[in-house]
Design a protein around this motif. Structure first.
Motif, PDB file in Angstrom:
ATOM      1  N   TYR A 204       0.830  -1.208   0.000  1.00 26.61           N
ATOM      2  CA  TYR A 204       0.000   0.000   0.000  1.00 26.61           C
ATOM      3  C   TYR A 204       0.867   1.263   0.000  1.00 26.61           C
ATOM      4  O   TYR A 204       0.527   2.249  -0.667  1.00 26.61           O
ATOM      5  CB  TYR A 204      -0.970   0.016   1.195  1.00 26.61           C
ATOM      6  CG  TYR A 204      -1.861   1.236   1.150  1.00 26.61           C
ATOM      7  CD1 TYR A 204      -2.964   1.280   0.291  1.00 26.61           C
ATOM      8  CD2 TYR A 204      -1.572   2.365   1.899  1.00 26.61           C
ATOM      9  CE1 TYR A 204      -3.754   2.422   0.194  1.00 26.61           C
ATOM     10  CE2 TYR A 204      -2.351   3.511   1.805  1.00 26.61           C
ATOM     11  CZ  TYR A 204      -3.444   3.526   0.952  1.00 26.61           C
ATOM     12  OH  TYR A 204      -4.215   4.658   0.846  1.00 26.61           O
ATOM     13  N   ALA A 205       1.983   1.204   0.727  1.00 29.26           N
ATOM     14  CA  ALA A 205       2.888   2.367   0.744  1.00 29.26           C
ATOM     15  C   ALA A 205       3.339   2.693  -0.679  1.00 29.26           C
ATOM     16  O   ALA A 205       3.307   3.852  -1.107  1.00 29.26           O
ATOM     17  CB  ALA A 205       4.090   2.092   1.649  1.00 29.26           C
ATOM     18  N   GLY A 206       3.725   1.644  -1.410  1.00 27.26           N
ATOM     19  CA  GLY A 206       4.188   1.865  -2.770  1.00 27.26           C
ATOM     20  C   GLY A 206       3.101   2.390  -3.682  1.00 27.26           C
ATOM     21  O   GLY A 206       3.319   3.310  -4.475  1.00 27.26           O
ATOM     22  N   ALA A 207       1.912   1.830  -3.578  1.00 23.13           N
ATOM     23  CA  ALA A 207       0.822   2.220  -4.473  1.00 23.13           C
ATOM     24  C   ALA A 207       0.296   3.615  -4.166  1.00 23.13           C
ATOM     25  O   ALA A 207      -0.123   4.339  -5.065  1.00 23.13           O
ATOM     26  CB  ALA A 207      -0.319   1.197  -4.384  1.00 23.13           C
ATOM     27  N   SER A 208       0.328   3.993  -2.878  1.00 22.63           N
ATOM     28  CA  SER A 208      -0.257   5.278  -2.478  1.00 22.63           C
ATOM     29  C   SER A 208       0.774   6.396  -2.409  1.00 22.63           C
ATOM     30  O   SER A 208       0.418   7.569  -2.401  1.00 22.63           O
ATOM     31  CB  SER A 208      -0.917   5.148  -1.102  1.00 22.63           C
ATOM     32  OG  SER A 208       0.081   4.942  -0.107  1.00 22.63           O
ATOM     33  N   GLY A 209       2.051   6.018  -2.315  1.00 24.73           N
ATOM     34  CA  GLY A 209       3.094   7.030  -2.181  1.00 24.73           C
ATOM     35  C   GLY A 209       3.284   7.514  -0.757  1.00 24.73           C
ATOM     36  O   GLY A 209       3.994   8.490  -0.514  1.00 24.73           O
ATOM     37  N   ASP A 210       2.655   6.841   0.224  1.00 26.04           N
ATOM     38  CA  ASP A 210       2.804   7.237   1.624  1.00 26.04           C
ATOM     39  C   ASP A 210       3.832   6.322   2.288  1.00 26.04           C
ATOM     40  O   ASP A 210       3.511   5.206   2.694  1.00 26.04           O
ATOM     41  CB  ASP A 210       1.463   7.153   2.351  1.00 26.04           C
ATOM     42  CG  ASP A 210       1.555   7.617   3.807  1.00 26.04           C
ATOM     43  OD1 ASP A 210       2.682   7.731   4.335  1.00 26.04           O
ATOM     44  OD2 ASP A 210       0.498   7.851   4.417  1.00 26.04           O
ATOM     45  N   PHE A 211       5.070   6.808   2.399  1.00 27.65           N
ATOM     46  CA  PHE A 211       6.175   6.002   2.918  1.00 27.65           C
ATOM     47  C   PHE A 211       6.533   6.345   4.366  1.00 27.65           C
ATOM     48  O   PHE A 211       7.641   6.094   4.812  1.00 27.65           O
ATOM     49  CB  PHE A 211       7.406   6.158   2.012  1.00 27.65           C
ATOM     50  CG  PHE A 211       7.185   5.595   0.638  1.00 27.65           C
ATOM     51  CD1 PHE A 211       7.266   4.229   0.430  1.00 27.65           C
ATOM     52  CD2 PHE A 211       6.875   6.424  -0.438  1.00 27.65           C
ATOM     53  CE1 PHE A 211       7.050   3.695  -0.834  1.00 27.65           C
ATOM     54  CE2 PHE A 211       6.655   5.901  -1.700  1.00 27.65           C
ATOM     55  CZ  PHE A 211       6.742   4.530  -1.903  1.00 27.65           C
ATOM     56  N   ASN A 212       5.586   6.923   5.105  1.00 24.34           N
ATOM     57  CA  ASN A 212       5.829   7.214   6.515  1.00 24.34           C
ATOM     58  C   ASN A 212       6.299   5.931   7.217  1.00 24.34           C
ATOM     59  O   ASN A 212       5.615   4.913   7.161  1.00 24.34           O
ATOM     60  CB  ASN A 212       4.521   7.724   7.146  1.00 24.34           C
ATOM     61  CG  ASN A 212       4.732   8.247   8.555  1.00 24.34           C
ATOM     62  OD1 ASN A 212       5.565   7.740   9.303  1.00 24.34           O
ATOM     63  ND2 ASN A 212       3.971   9.268   8.909  1.00 24.34           N
ATOM     64  N   PRO A 213       7.482   5.979   7.892  1.00 23.06           N
ATOM     65  CA  PRO A 213       8.042   4.744   8.473  1.00 23.06           C
ATOM     66  C   PRO A 213       7.209   4.129   9.590  1.00 23.06           C
ATOM     67  O   PRO A 213       7.424   2.957   9.922  1.00 23.06           O
ATOM     68  CB  PRO A 213       9.425   5.177   8.982  1.00 23.06           C
ATOM     69  CG  PRO A 213       9.424   6.663   8.982  1.00 23.06           C
ATOM     70  CD  PRO A 213       8.404   7.118   7.983  1.00 23.06           C
ATOM     71  N   ILE A 214       6.250   4.850  10.170  1.00 21.42           N
ATOM     72  CA  ILE A 214       5.402   4.219  11.201  1.00 21.42           C
ATOM     73  C   ILE A 214       4.591   3.069  10.619  1.00 21.42           C
ATOM     74  O   ILE A 214       4.056   2.249  11.337  1.00 21.42           O
ATOM     75  CB  ILE A 214       4.434   5.225  11.881  1.00 21.42           C
ATOM     76  CG1 ILE A 214       3.486   5.865  10.873  1.00 21.42           C
ATOM     77  CG2 ILE A 214       5.205   6.277  12.653  1.00 21.42           C
ATOM     78  CD1 ILE A 214       2.414   6.758  11.508  1.00 21.42           C
ATOM     79  N   HIS A 215       4.533   2.986   9.261  1.00 22.86           N
ATOM     80  CA  HIS A 215       3.742   1.929   8.615  1.00 22.86           C
ATOM     81  C   HIS A 215       4.585   0.738   8.175  1.00 22.86           C
ATOM     82  O   HIS A 215       4.063  -0.191   7.581  1.00 22.86           O
ATOM     83  CB  HIS A 215       2.992   2.499   7.412  1.00 22.86           C
ATOM     84  CG  HIS A 215       2.114   3.672   7.753  1.00 22.86           C
ATOM     85  ND1 HIS A 215       1.163   3.628   8.740  1.00 22.86           N
ATOM     86  CD2 HIS A 215       2.057   4.934   7.253  1.00 22.86           C
ATOM     87  CE1 HIS A 215       0.567   4.803   8.825  1.00 22.86           C
ATOM     88  NE2 HIS A 215       1.091   5.618   7.945  1.00 22.86           N
ATOM     89  N   TRP A 216       5.898   0.778   8.425  1.00 18.05           N
ATOM     90  CA  TRP A 216       6.710  -0.383   8.043  1.00 18.05           C
ATOM     91  C   TRP A 216       7.934  -0.605   8.913  1.00 18.05           C
ATOM     92  O   TRP A 216       8.555  -1.655   8.858  1.00 18.05           O
ATOM     93  CB  TRP A 216       7.140  -0.296   6.570  1.00 18.05           C
ATOM     94  CG  TRP A 216       7.805   1.003   6.179  1.00 18.05           C
ATOM     95  CD1 TRP A 216       7.184   2.119   5.680  1.00 18.05           C
ATOM     96  CD2 TRP A 216       9.196   1.329   6.275  1.00 18.05           C
ATOM     97  NE1 TRP A 216       8.101   3.119   5.475  1.00 18.05           N
ATOM     98  CE2 TRP A 216       9.351   2.659   5.811  1.00 18.05           C
ATOM     99  CE3 TRP A 216      10.339   0.635   6.681  1.00 18.05           C
ATOM    100  CZ2 TRP A 216      10.577   3.306   5.767  1.00 18.05           C
ATOM    101  CZ3 TRP A 216      11.572   1.277   6.634  1.00 18.05           C
ATOM    102  CH2 TRP A 216      11.678   2.600   6.180  1.00 18.05           C
TER     103      TRP A 216
END
Lengths: 150, 142
Positions: B31-43
Protein backbone atom coordinates in the motif's frame (compact mmCIF):
# COMPACT_ATOMS: atom_id res chain seq x y z
CA UNK A 1 3.32 26.51 19.50
CA UNK A 2 0.42 28.56 18.17
CA UNK A 3 0.17 28.62 14.41
CA UNK A 4 -0.09 31.80 12.39
CA UNK A 5 -3.85 32.49 12.14
CA UNK A 6 -3.30 34.73 9.13
CA UNK A 7 -3.01 31.51 7.08
CA UNK A 8 -6.75 30.79 7.50
CA UNK A 9 -8.49 31.26 4.17
CA UNK A 10 -5.24 31.14 2.24
CA UNK A 11 -5.57 29.43 -1.15
CA UNK A 12 -2.61 27.97 -3.01
CA UNK A 13 -2.10 27.94 -6.79
CA UNK A 14 -3.32 24.88 -8.74
CA UNK A 15 -0.90 21.95 -8.80
CA UNK A 16 0.64 20.68 -12.03
CA UNK A 17 -1.79 18.19 -13.64
CA UNK A 18 -1.58 14.57 -12.44
CA UNK A 19 -2.39 12.16 -15.25
CA UNK A 20 -4.37 9.16 -14.02
CA UNK A 21 -3.24 5.94 -15.74
CA UNK A 22 -5.04 2.61 -15.99
CA UNK A 23 -2.07 0.72 -14.60
CA UNK A 24 -1.71 3.06 -11.62
CA UNK A 25 -5.38 2.46 -10.79
CA UNK A 26 -4.81 -1.31 -11.14
CA UNK A 27 -1.78 -1.11 -8.81
CA UNK A 28 -3.81 0.83 -6.23
CA UNK A 29 -6.79 -1.54 -6.44
CA UNK A 30 -4.48 -4.55 -5.98
CA UNK A 31 -2.81 -2.88 -3.00
CA UNK A 32 -6.16 -2.57 -1.23
CA UNK A 33 -7.15 -6.07 -2.38
CA UNK A 34 -10.25 -4.83 -4.21
CA UNK A 35 -11.10 -7.01 -7.20
CA UNK A 36 -14.01 -4.84 -8.43
CA UNK A 37 -13.72 -5.06 -12.25
CA UNK A 38 -14.70 -1.38 -12.64
CA UNK A 39 -11.11 -0.62 -11.55
CA UNK A 40 -9.33 -2.84 -14.06
CA UNK A 41 -11.62 -3.80 -16.94
CA UNK A 42 -12.65 -0.96 -19.30
CA UNK A 43 -15.62 -3.01 -20.57
CA UNK A 44 -16.90 -3.58 -17.02
CA UNK A 45 -16.53 0.14 -16.30
CA UNK A 46 -18.36 1.02 -19.53
CA UNK A 47 -21.19 -1.36 -18.62
CA UNK A 48 -21.68 0.83 -15.52
CA UNK A 49 -21.74 3.98 -17.65
CA UNK A 50 -18.14 5.13 -17.15
CA UNK A 51 -16.00 6.08 -20.17
CA UNK A 52 -12.95 4.19 -18.83
CA UNK A 53 -11.84 2.35 -15.69
CA UNK A 54 -12.54 4.30 -12.52
CA UNK A 55 -10.35 4.62 -9.43
CA UNK A 56 -11.31 3.38 -5.95
CA UNK A 57 -12.92 6.13 -3.84
CA UNK A 58 -9.85 6.92 -1.73
CA UNK A 59 -7.41 7.05 -4.68
CA UNK A 60 -7.81 10.84 -4.90
CA UNK A 61 -6.04 11.19 -1.56
CA UNK A 62 -2.68 10.42 -3.11
CA UNK A 63 -3.09 13.54 -5.23
CA UNK A 64 -4.67 15.86 -2.66
CA UNK A 65 -2.29 14.87 0.15
CA UNK A 66 0.74 15.70 -1.92
CA UNK A 67 -0.79 19.13 -2.54
CA UNK A 68 -1.67 19.52 1.15
CA UNK A 69 1.87 18.49 2.07
CA UNK A 70 3.25 21.49 0.27
CA UNK A 71 0.86 23.67 2.27
CA UNK A 72 1.55 22.29 5.73
CA UNK A 73 5.30 22.19 5.17
CA UNK A 74 5.34 25.90 4.41
CA UNK A 75 7.92 27.03 7.05
CA UNK A 76 6.01 30.29 7.59
CA UNK A 77 3.02 28.31 8.91
CA UNK A 78 5.14 26.89 11.74
CA UNK A 79 3.61 23.38 11.85
CA UNK A 80 5.84 20.64 13.30
CA UNK A 81 5.23 18.10 10.54
CA UNK A 82 6.98 15.30 12.45
CA UNK A 83 4.15 15.38 15.02
CA UNK A 84 1.28 15.40 12.53
CA UNK A 85 -1.34 12.66 12.51
CA UNK A 86 -4.38 12.28 10.28
CA UNK A 87 -7.54 13.21 12.20
CA UNK A 88 -10.47 13.14 9.78
CA UNK A 89 -10.85 12.58 6.07
CA UNK A 90 -13.86 13.21 3.86
CA UNK A 91 -14.45 13.15 0.12
CA UNK A 92 -17.35 14.75 -1.76
CA UNK A 93 -17.59 13.36 -5.28
CA UNK A 94 -18.98 14.97 -8.38
CA UNK A 95 -17.93 11.85 -10.28
CA UNK A 96 -15.35 9.09 -9.79
CA UNK A 97 -11.73 9.71 -10.81
CA UNK A 98 -11.05 7.76 -14.01
CA UNK A 99 -8.21 6.75 -16.30
CA UNK A 100 -7.20 9.54 -18.63
CA UNK A 101 -8.05 12.31 -16.17
CA UNK A 102 -5.54 15.12 -15.86
CA UNK A 103 -6.25 16.41 -12.37
CA UNK A 104 -5.17 19.57 -10.66
CA UNK A 105 -5.68 20.47 -6.99
CA UNK A 106 -6.33 23.84 -5.39
CA UNK A 107 -5.69 23.69 -1.63
CA UNK A 108 -7.22 26.09 0.87
CA UNK A 109 -6.55 26.32 4.60
CA UNK A 110 -10.07 26.34 6.06
CA UNK A 111 -9.31 26.62 9.76
CA UNK A 112 -6.53 26.53 12.33
CA UNK A 113 -7.38 25.75 15.93
CA UNK A 114 -5.54 24.91 19.11
CA UNK A 115 -7.22 22.19 21.16
CA UNK A 116 -5.63 20.94 24.41
CA UNK A 117 -2.22 22.00 23.17
CA UNK A 118 -2.64 20.28 19.81
CA UNK A 119 -2.65 22.26 16.60
CA UNK A 120 -5.58 21.27 14.38
CA UNK A 121 -5.63 22.34 10.75
CA UNK A 122 -8.38 21.77 8.19
CA UNK A 123 -7.42 21.75 4.53
CA UNK A 124 -9.78 21.59 1.56
CA UNK A 125 -8.43 20.24 -1.71
CA UNK A 126 -10.60 20.87 -4.77
CA UNK A 127 -9.77 18.53 -7.62
CA UNK A 128 -10.66 19.58 -11.16
CA UNK A 129 -10.09 17.96 -14.52
CA UNK A 130 -8.41 19.46 -17.56
CA UNK A 131 -11.57 21.26 -18.64
CA UNK A 132 -11.95 22.82 -15.20
CA UNK A 133 -14.88 20.62 -14.18
CA UNK A 134 -15.09 19.68 -10.52
CA UNK A 135 -14.33 15.97 -9.83
CA UNK A 136 -13.91 15.60 -6.07
CA UNK A 137 -13.21 17.71 -3.02
CA UNK A 138 -11.11 16.29 -0.20
CA UNK A 139 -11.44 17.61 3.35
CA UNK A 140 -8.42 16.70 5.47
CA UNK A 141 -8.00 17.37 9.18
CA UNK A 142 -4.43 17.13 10.42
CA UNK A 143 -3.51 17.19 14.10
CA UNK A 144 -0.04 18.15 15.30
CA UNK A 145 0.24 16.57 18.73
CA UNK A 146 1.56 18.78 21.50
CA UNK A 147 5.23 18.24 22.31
CA UNK A 148 5.79 16.17 25.46
CA UNK A 149 6.65 17.99 28.68
CA UNK A 150 10.31 18.40 29.55
CA UNK B 1 -23.77 5.43 -12.52
CA UNK B 2 -25.72 2.24 -12.22
CA UNK B 3 -26.07 0.92 -8.68
CA UNK B 4 -27.55 -2.57 -8.55
CA UNK B 5 -29.54 -1.87 -5.37
CA UNK B 6 -32.84 -0.04 -5.76
CA UNK B 7 -33.64 2.86 -3.45
CA UNK B 8 -37.20 1.61 -2.99
CA UNK B 9 -35.99 -1.78 -1.73
CA UNK B 10 -33.90 -0.29 1.06
CA UNK B 11 -35.13 0.72 4.50
CA UNK B 12 -33.54 2.56 7.39
CA UNK B 13 -31.85 -0.21 9.37
CA UNK B 14 -31.09 -2.39 6.34
CA UNK B 15 -27.78 -4.11 7.08
CA UNK B 16 -25.14 -4.42 4.39
CA UNK B 17 -23.21 -7.71 4.17
CA UNK B 18 -20.31 -7.35 6.65
CA UNK B 19 -16.74 -8.12 5.60
CA UNK B 20 -13.43 -8.79 7.32
CA UNK B 21 -10.22 -7.52 5.75
CA UNK B 22 -6.80 -8.96 6.68
CA UNK B 23 -3.78 -6.67 6.88
CA UNK B 24 -0.22 -7.95 7.24
CA UNK B 25 3.12 -6.18 7.08
CA UNK B 26 3.50 -6.98 3.39
CA UNK B 27 0.04 -5.48 2.77
CA UNK B 28 1.32 -2.20 4.20
CA UNK B 29 4.50 -2.26 2.14
CA UNK B 30 2.43 -2.76 -0.99
CA UNK B 31 0.00 0.00 0.00
CA UNK B 32 2.89 2.37 0.74
CA UNK B 33 4.19 1.87 -2.77
CA UNK B 34 0.82 2.22 -4.47
CA UNK B 35 -0.26 5.28 -2.48
CA UNK B 36 3.09 7.03 -2.18
CA UNK B 37 2.80 7.24 1.62
CA UNK B 38 6.18 6.00 2.92
CA UNK B 39 5.83 7.21 6.51
CA UNK B 40 8.04 4.74 8.47
CA UNK B 41 5.40 4.22 11.20
CA UNK B 42 3.74 1.93 8.62
CA UNK B 43 6.71 -0.38 8.04
CA UNK B 44 9.50 0.28 10.57
CA UNK B 45 8.82 -1.18 14.01
CA UNK B 46 11.84 0.53 15.58
CA UNK B 47 10.69 3.94 14.35
CA UNK B 48 7.04 3.32 15.34
CA UNK B 49 8.06 2.48 18.92
CA UNK B 50 10.38 5.48 19.10
CA UNK B 51 7.42 7.79 18.44
CA UNK B 52 5.31 6.09 21.10
CA UNK B 53 3.25 3.61 19.08
CA UNK B 54 2.80 0.01 20.30
CA UNK B 55 4.02 -1.40 16.96
CA UNK B 56 3.76 -0.73 13.21
CA UNK B 57 0.29 0.62 12.38
CA UNK B 58 -1.73 0.51 9.18
CA UNK B 59 -2.16 3.64 7.07
CA UNK B 60 -5.41 5.31 8.10
CA UNK B 61 -6.17 5.68 4.41
CA UNK B 62 -5.75 1.91 3.97
CA UNK B 63 -8.39 1.29 6.63
CA UNK B 64 -10.62 3.91 5.00
CA UNK B 65 -10.18 2.19 1.61
CA UNK B 66 -11.08 -1.23 3.05
CA UNK B 67 -14.14 -0.05 5.01
CA UNK B 68 -15.88 1.48 2.00
CA UNK B 69 -15.66 -1.80 0.09
CA UNK B 70 -18.65 -2.94 2.16
CA UNK B 71 -20.59 -0.08 0.53
CA UNK B 72 -19.21 -0.30 -3.01
CA UNK B 73 -19.58 -4.11 -3.17
CA UNK B 74 -23.19 -3.73 -2.02
CA UNK B 75 -24.04 -0.85 -4.36
CA UNK B 76 -22.37 -2.55 -7.33
CA UNK B 77 -21.02 0.63 -8.89
CA UNK B 78 -18.28 2.38 -6.87
CA UNK B 79 -19.15 5.48 -8.91
CA UNK B 80 -22.49 5.65 -7.09
CA UNK B 81 -20.69 6.96 -4.01
CA UNK B 82 -21.28 10.70 -3.62
CA UNK B 83 -19.67 11.32 -0.23
CA UNK B 84 -17.48 9.37 2.19
CA UNK B 85 -15.93 10.53 5.44
CA UNK B 86 -14.25 9.01 8.50
CA UNK B 87 -12.53 9.96 11.72
CA UNK B 88 -9.40 8.02 12.62
CA UNK B 89 -10.01 7.12 16.28
CA UNK B 90 -7.54 4.28 17.00
CA UNK B 91 -4.68 2.84 14.98
CA UNK B 92 -4.83 -0.64 13.43
CA UNK B 93 -1.79 -2.31 15.02
CA UNK B 94 -0.13 -4.81 12.69
CA UNK B 95 2.18 -7.37 14.35
CA UNK B 96 5.11 -8.94 12.52
CA UNK B 97 3.64 -12.41 12.02
CA UNK B 98 1.81 -14.40 9.33
CA UNK B 99 -1.64 -13.45 10.58
CA UNK B 100 -1.24 -9.69 10.95
CA UNK B 101 -4.44 -7.90 11.97
CA UNK B 102 -8.08 -8.03 10.91
CA UNK B 103 -10.36 -5.08 10.15
CA UNK B 104 -13.99 -6.08 10.69
CA UNK B 105 -16.46 -3.78 8.95
CA UNK B 106 -20.23 -3.67 9.33
CA UNK B 107 -22.65 -1.11 7.94
CA UNK B 108 -26.30 -0.23 7.85
CA UNK B 109 -28.58 2.24 6.17
CA UNK B 110 -29.03 5.13 8.61
CA UNK B 111 -31.19 7.50 6.56
CA UNK B 112 -33.01 7.77 3.24
CA UNK B 113 -32.34 11.14 1.65
CA UNK B 114 -33.44 12.96 -1.49
CA UNK B 115 -32.28 12.09 -4.99
CA UNK B 116 -32.38 8.28 -4.37
CA UNK B 117 -29.48 8.73 -1.99
CA UNK B 118 -29.04 6.83 1.28
CA UNK B 119 -26.67 7.44 4.15
CA UNK B 120 -24.77 4.36 5.28
CA UNK B 121 -23.08 4.36 8.69
CA UNK B 122 -20.03 2.13 8.97
CA UNK B 123 -18.35 0.49 11.94
CA UNK B 124 -14.74 -0.71 11.68
CA UNK B 125 -13.17 -2.73 14.50
CA UNK B 126 -9.66 -4.13 14.88
CA UNK B 127 -8.23 -5.83 17.97
CA UNK B 128 -11.54 -5.21 19.75
CA UNK B 129 -11.32 -1.44 19.29
CA UNK B 130 -13.25 0.91 17.04
CA UNK B 131 -10.70 2.22 14.57
CA UNK B 132 -13.00 4.56 12.65
CA UNK B 133 -15.55 7.01 14.04
CA UNK B 134 -18.16 9.14 12.30
CA UNK B 135 -17.74 6.83 9.34
CA UNK B 136 -20.46 7.67 6.84
CA UNK B 137 -21.04 7.23 3.15
CA UNK B 138 -23.67 8.70 0.86
CA UNK B 139 -24.55 6.50 -2.09
CA UNK B 140 -27.02 7.08 -4.93
CA UNK B 141 -29.06 3.95 -5.59
CA UNK B 142 -31.00 2.83 -8.64
Amino acid sequence: MALDQSFVGRTYPPTEPYEVGREKIREFAEAIGDANPAYTDPDAAKALGHPDVIAPPTFAFAITFKAAGEVVQDPALGLDYSRVVHGDQKFAYERPVRAGDRLSVVSTIESIKSLAGNDVIDIRGEVRDESGEHVVTAHTKLVARAAEEG
Amino acid sequence: MTAKIAYDEVEVGTELPPQTFPVRRDTLVRYAGASGDFNPIHWNERFAKEVGLPDVIAHGMFTMAEAVRVVTDWAGDPGALTEYGVRFTKPVVVPDDDEGALIEVSAKVAAKLEDRTVRVDLTAVSGGQKVLGMSRALVRLA
